[in-house]
Design a protein around this motif. Structure first.
Motif, PDB file in Angstrom:
ATOM      1  N   THR A  15      23.434 -25.470 -26.838  1.00 42.61           N
ATOM      2  CA  THR A  15      24.177 -25.692 -25.598  1.00 42.61           C
ATOM      3  C   THR A  15      23.650 -24.767 -24.508  1.00 42.61           C
ATOM      4  O   THR A  15      23.257 -23.634 -24.777  1.00 42.61           O
ATOM      5  CB  THR A  15      25.676 -25.452 -25.835  1.00 42.61           C
ATOM      6  N   THR A  53      26.107 -24.758 -30.982  1.00 45.55           N
ATOM      7  CA  THR A  53      26.978 -25.500 -30.068  1.00 45.55           C
ATOM      8  C   THR A  53      28.004 -24.605 -29.373  1.00 45.55           C
ATOM      9  O   THR A  53      29.051 -25.070 -28.943  1.00 45.55           O
ATOM     10  CB  THR A  53      27.715 -26.610 -30.845  1.00 45.55           C
ATOM     11  N   PHE A  98      23.839 -34.334 -27.160  1.00 43.57           N
ATOM     12  CA  PHE A  98      23.424 -33.383 -28.197  1.00 43.57           C
ATOM     13  C   PHE A  98      22.818 -34.144 -29.380  1.00 43.57           C
ATOM     14  O   PHE A  98      21.762 -33.779 -29.903  1.00 43.57           O
ATOM     15  CB  PHE A  98      24.621 -32.547 -28.658  1.00 43.57           C
TER      16      PHE A  98
END
Length: 361
Positions: free
Chosen positions: A290, A267, A316
């Protein structure tokens, strides 16, 4: 044929991507072509990676740098470089900042510096000025660990002669035997990252909170340590996610933990490359990450995993759920990753660096 003398200069042996790359470079260097030495600006570090450096078959020098400007470092570097008389000086992290003055007094045929992170446009401290001078006027060759990093070097430092060499890993160390199948009663997610702002753990916990509202039979294992660990633990407790999120701290068996997991999560808000992504690929893990920095150069969206904006935790969480539910997509991505990881095998990385070193006449 005389062996070329290579000197690596790095800040320290703390656990990180730059240090892992350097360790692989010295452990796998062609001893018939290169005579390698390593200089650490700071004193010995007490961790497993530092212990591996101690076992390496090359001289290691510790300069025991003090905080702030330390004139003794400059003098020690001049004396060491004059003693070793290297053909190549390869700097990492703060190595260039502290070696630029000593290099003015030592004749070195090739000077190169690996940039391990994306250079920010507002990067205006002393290190930025040193690098700009080194790249433009002192023939130091910049090396970016991804195209994204190389582009940032070009944009910020106004130089064009940049070489891109992707980081690599020992792929065989992470190999997973057989086809990956998720145990739906015990889904194992994993994240490996230092607890720092750029790694965006808070976003990860927000995503897991959303996922836990829809799926109950999973655990997320967080591997790593850092200054934000206690803050993240408080957030886990606040959302009552203790049954889902487990902090394992720093581990020496990351390769084994990856092999035993079902999916890798990253992330980050800033990432020059993301070496751990390649480790996850080599273990056959589908990835949710990401879409920033150098990550899309490693993870091709929908082929090696799913990429999501770093400020949309619900998307996500949806991506994780999608890979759990779509079994055929999960298997296809797992197979793709086993193949793609080979592109980033450490032997390819070493070959590219050795080609660079051999440019010296």
């Amino acid at each position: 044929m005389n062996r070329k003398k290579i000197v690596h200069i790095i800040s320290n042996f703390k656990i990180g991507g730059a240090q892992k790359l350097l360790l692989d470079l010295i452990n796998n260097s062609n001893k018939s072509l290169f005579d390698v030495s390593v200089i650490s600006l700071y004193n010995k570090t007490n961790n497993s990676l530092a212990n591996e450096f101690e076992k390496a078959d090359c001289p290691i020098y510790y300069l025991n740098k003090k905080s702030g400007f330390d004139i003794n470092i400059e003098l020690q570097l001049v004396n060491l470089l004059r003693k070793i008389r290297p053909d190549v000086v390869h700097t990492h992290m703060a190595g260039l900042k502290y070696s630029i003055i000593p290099l003015l007094f030592c004749k070195v045929k090739l000077k190169c510096n690996t940039e391990h992170t994306i250079i920010k446009e507002n990067y205006t401290n002393i290190e930025a000025w040193v690098k700009k001078f080194a790249y433009k006027y002192f023939n130091v060759k910049p090396v970016g660990i991804s195209n994204c990093v190389s582009e940032s070097i070009k944009k910020v430092y106004k130089v064009s002669d940049i070489k891109t060499i992707y980081n690599g890993i020992n792929v065989e160390k992470y190999t997973h035997d057989g086809e990956r199948i998720i145990d739906e009663k015990n889904i194992k997610l994993i994240n490996v990252a230092t607890f720092l702002p750029d790694k965006n753990h808070e976003f990860l916990i927000e995503s897991i909170k959303i996922l836990a509202e829809k799926i109950n039979n999973f655990k997320l294992y967080l591997i790593g340590d850092g200054k934000l660990r206690n803050e993240i633990q408080k957030k886990i407790d606040y959302y009552d996610l203790g049954q889902h999120v487990i902090l394992l701290g720093f581990r020496n068996d990351v390769n084994e933990l990856l092999v035993k997991s079902d999916m890798f999560l990253m992330t980050s808000k800033h990432e020059g490359f993301g070496l751990v992504l390649v480790e996850a690929m080599a273990a056959g893990l589908p990835i949710v990450a990401t879409e920033i920095g150098g990550i899309p150069e490693v993870v091709i969206n929908n082929q090696n995993g799913l990429l999501v904006s770093c400020d949309k935790p619900r998307l996500f969480a949806d991506a994780i759920e999608k890979l759990i539910n779509e079994k055929s997509k999960y298997k296809t991505i797992s197979s793709n990753n086993l193949l793609r990881a080979k592109k980033f095998d450490i032997q390819n990385t070493i070959l590219e660096y050795e080609k660079l070193y051999l440019e010296v006449e």
